[in-house]
Structures are given as structure tokens and as C-alpha cells.
Design an enzyme around this catalytic site. Structure first.
Site, PDB file in Angstrom:
ATOM      1  N   ARG A   1       0.851  -1.181   0.000  1.00  0.00           N
ATOM      2  CA  ARG A   1       0.000   0.000   0.000  1.00  0.00           C
ATOM      3  C   ARG A   1       0.891   1.236   0.000  1.00  0.00           C
ATOM      4  O   ARG A   1       1.940   1.269   0.646  1.00  0.00           O
ATOM      5  CB  ARG A   1      -0.928   0.009   1.219  1.00  0.00           C
ATOM      6  CG  ARG A   1      -2.070  -0.978   1.130  1.00  0.00           C
ATOM      7  CD  ARG A   1      -3.081  -0.557   0.076  1.00  0.00           C
ATOM      8  NE  ARG A   1      -4.232  -1.445  -0.026  1.00  0.00           N
ATOM      9  CZ  ARG A   1      -4.326  -2.462  -0.882  1.00  0.00           C
ATOM     10  NH1 ARG A   1      -3.325  -2.723  -1.700  1.00  0.00           N
ATOM     11  NH2 ARG A   1      -5.420  -3.198  -0.930  1.00  0.00           N
TER      12      ARG A   1
ATOM     13  N   ASP B   1       4.540   0.052  -7.036  1.00  0.00           N
ATOM     14  CA  ASP B   1       3.307  -0.176  -7.785  1.00  0.00           C
ATOM     15  C   ASP B   1       2.139   0.550  -7.131  1.00  0.00           C
ATOM     16  O   ASP B   1       1.019   0.500  -7.631  1.00  0.00           O
ATOM     17  CB  ASP B   1       3.014  -1.684  -7.853  1.00  0.00           C
ATOM     18  CG  ASP B   1       1.824  -2.002  -8.745  1.00  0.00           C
ATOM     19  OD1 ASP B   1       1.835  -1.572  -9.916  1.00  0.00           O
ATOM     20  OD2 ASP B   1       0.877  -2.676  -8.276  1.00  0.00           O
TER      21      ASP B   1
ATOM     22  N   GLU C   1      -2.588   7.899  -4.528  1.00  0.00           N
ATOM     23  CA  GLU C   1      -2.804   7.404  -5.883  1.00  0.00           C
ATOM     24  C   GLU C   1      -4.232   7.525  -6.391  1.00  0.00           C
ATOM     25  O   GLU C   1      -4.480   7.471  -7.600  1.00  0.00           O
ATOM     26  CB  GLU C   1      -2.389   5.931  -5.975  1.00  0.00           C
ATOM     27  CG  GLU C   1      -3.309   4.972  -5.245  1.00  0.00           C
ATOM     28  CD  GLU C   1      -2.877   3.529  -5.403  1.00  0.00           C
ATOM     29  OE1 GLU C   1      -3.715   2.717  -5.810  1.00  0.00           O
ATOM     30  OE2 GLU C   1      -1.709   3.208  -5.112  1.00  0.00           O
TER      31      GLU C   1
ATOM     32  N   HIS D   1      -0.454   0.478 -10.006  1.00  0.00           N
ATOM     33  CA  HIS D   1      -1.233  -0.513  -9.258  1.00  0.00           C
ATOM     34  C   HIS D   1      -1.690  -1.653 -10.169  1.00  0.00           C
ATOM     35  O   HIS D   1      -2.869  -2.032 -10.189  1.00  0.00           O
ATOM     36  CB  HIS D   1      -2.449   0.148  -8.587  1.00  0.00           C
ATOM     37  CG  HIS D   1      -2.870  -0.545  -7.326  1.00  0.00           C
ATOM     38  ND1 HIS D   1      -3.058   0.119  -6.135  1.00  0.00           N
ATOM     39  CD2 HIS D   1      -3.125  -1.844  -7.057  1.00  0.00           C
ATOM     40  CE1 HIS D   1      -3.413  -0.738  -5.199  1.00  0.00           C
ATOM     41  NE2 HIS D   1      -3.457  -1.942  -5.744  1.00  0.00           N
TER      42      HIS D   1
END
Length: 330
Positions: A235, A259, A264, A296
């Protein structure tokens, strides 16, 4: 059962439509996210199906309760975007997908690591323009280095196995250590501060909680080796983003492959290539040559999408039939 499906992308619609042939639920797909402004569009539905950037806070839950929604179907493993205390108080059942494909996430983390340490993106861009100069692309062997695994759940264990395959020494930290795994695998649990100090590669695989938010911060990154790299497929808020920029600018760490990003929700899964980015921290991170950011996508494999759809709809079936809720988050 009627399900309002938020933050829909083409791959979601394809996988859930196929899986739903075995269940027969009535699913309506909405492209927008669930939040305070869109919650009332779930009127007439029994459940909402949400992803990581949908907001399921107290205000949203209050609105969902007034329109008769009874279940929150998370099509992901994490649940930090849900106000669990309010959900419990209001009588909601919150169900998640705990293990859609731990291999997908761990393998993506390894891809980020190799891309970062061997400068694959830079090499690709050069050769695409017939520039075959390899100056500035010197990497280093992973073999013989120390990999620190922060969080030894399924994904962390698989990542440890992949990195062991490269010949790396594995150390780990988890507030709830899996001693059986560590003994059979041969990994050593160490105190958290030692994990930061000893790791050449630090890979993050813990959930986002009050205890883990900004677990990677200014102080912890100053402890790290100056050529150490961080991989984050967990996360975004596990890392203090502003402190990360400072650490990169001052050479406290060697680089990062990520990622996920702390803020985000506004940018990821959308095309911002022709717009002005107002997030100065993200914009700055994108300028560093030793930073690789993907949007992500670690979960995004055909295997994982099928498992997510199947498990989510199995959760819905258990809920509506009064069966045992194996994947309930309490």
C-alpha cells in the site's frame, strides 16, 4: 441479489460477467468510484462491490444504510479504505478476497526489482531509437545480497522464495512471526530496525494499518544502506512520500520500484498524459532515474482476475444464502 459495481474497468466487466454466469446475480457496472457524492446511486441494490480507491467511510456507509445496502464486497485483499468500526456499528457485512493470486503480486515485485537494478526501462528506450550505448547502465548482482521482507504473509513468503532463487539471503520482520515458515524456509526474523539496516533490497508486504502507516519514513530510510533499494507492492501509505523524495535527493537510498502511491486515488487507473499534474510529490518522483512507478497493476493477471471474480461472487452467495462468511473482515 443486486450488486452495484463501482470503479469499473474493461477487465473487471469481462471477468465478472463471465464468472456471474454461474451465479446469476444482477450486476450493474458504474465507471465512477464510490464516494460521498456517488453513494446514493446504489439505491435499490443489496450490495456494493468496490476496489482499493473507492471511499467507504462513515459518511458513505451512512448513506448506503439509508438506501438499503447491506454488504460491502471488496474485490481486493486490503481493507484500509473501509471504516470497519462504523460498518460493524451499522450492521454491514464486509467481505474481501484474501488471496486472489499472491504469485501475481510477488512476481511483479521481482520484475520491478530487476528493472530497477539492471536499468531495463532506460535500455529499452535507448535501443528503440537505435542507441546501443550501454554507458550508465551498470547494475549489480542480486546473488549474495540480503533481502528484507517486511510482512511474511502469503505474498511476502512467495517473494522471499523468488529472491532466494536469485541467491539472496532472506531476513524478515513481522509483528506476528510465522516461526514454522521461517524454520522450514531458512529465513531469519530480525528486529524492525535491523531489517532497515541490513537489507540491500527491502520488499514491503504488510497491510496498511495505524501501526504500519509511514513505517518507511525519514528516520528508517536514513538507517538504510545508501545503495539499498525498496520495492513496494503493498500500500502506498506504508511509505512517507515526502520523506522518500528527500531520501532520494540526498542519496540515503539507492532507488525504489513502486506499484502503489500514497495519494494514488486521483491519478492511478486514469490517463493524465495531457493534463497538468498538481501532485508535486508524485511529479518529483517521476523525474528520478532510480525510480520506477507502475500504476497498481501488480494484481493484473488473467489468473488473478478470475480468482477475484469467483471469490467475490462466492462471498455474495454466502451472504445472501446465510452461509458461513469465510472472508468476512471484522
Amino acid at each position: 441479489m443486486k450488486i452495484a459495481f463501482f470503479d469499473t474497468h474493461s477487465y473487471d466487466k469481462t471477468s465478472f460477467t463471465e464468472a456471474n454466469k454461474s451465479f446469476g446475480f444482477e450486476i450493474e457496472f458504474f465507471e465512477y468510484k464510490l464516494n460521498e457524492n456517488t453513494a446514493m446511486t446504489a439505491s435499490g441494490f443489496d450490495a456494493v462491490c468496490v476496489f482499493v480507491n473507492d471511499a467507504v467511510n462513515a459518511e458513505v456507509l451512512s448513506k448506503l444504510k439509508t438506501i438499503g445496502v447491506r454488504a460491502i464486497l471488496l474485490r481486493c485483499a486490503g481493507f484500509n479504505n473501509v471504516d470497519l468500526k462504523t460498518a460493524a456499528a451499522e450492521g454491514f457485512k464486509v467481505l474481501r478476497v484474501p488471496a486472489y493470486s499472491p504469485y501475481a503480486v510477488a512476481e511483479h515485485g521481482a520484475a520491478l526489482l530487476l528493472s530497477l537494478t539492471r536499468h531495463i526501462p532506460q535500455a529499452y528506450l535507448r535501443t528503440k531509437t537505435a542507441n546501443f550505448n550501454i554507458e550508465g547502465l551498470t547494475g549489480r548482482d542480486l546473488n549474495g545480497l540480503t533481502a528484507g521482507i517486511l510482512g511474511t504473509g502469503k505474498i511476502g513468503q512467495i517473494m522471499a522464495g523468488i529472491l532466494r532463487g536469485f541467491g539472496m539471503k532472506i531476513i524478515a520482520y513481522d509483528p506476528f512471526p510465522n516461526e514454522e515458515w521461517s524454520k522450514s524456509f531458512g529465513a531469519d526474523y530480525v528486529p524492525l530496525m535491523e531489517l532497515f539496516k541490513q537489507s540491500d533490497v527491502l520488499s514491503l508486504h504488510c497491510p496498511l494499518t495505524d501501526q504500519t502507516k509511514h513505517i518507511v519514513n525519514h528516520d528508517s530510510m536514513k538507517m538504510m544502506k545508501h545503495d539499498a533499494v525498496i520495492i513496494n507492492t503493498g500500500r502506498g501509505a506504508l511509505i512517507d512520500s515526502k520523506a522518500l523524495v528527500h531520501a532520494l535527493k540526498h542519496g540515503h537510498i539507492g532507488g525504489i520500484g513502486m506499484d502503489v502511491y500514497e495519494e494514488e486515488s486521483k491519478y492511478f487507473f486514469s490517463d493524465w498524459s495531457t493534463d497538468i499534474m498538481t501532485d508535486d510529490t508524485l511529479a518529483r518522483l517521476l523525474t528520478f532515474p532510480n525510480v520506477i512507478i507502475t500504476s497498481h497493476q501488480a494484481f493484473l493477471t488473467t489468473n488473478a482476475l478470475k480468482n477475484i471474480a469467483d471469490t467475490t461472487l462466492e462471498n455474495a452467495k454466502a451472504f445472501v444464502s446465510g452461509g458461513e462468511l469465510l472472508n468476512e473482515v471484522k
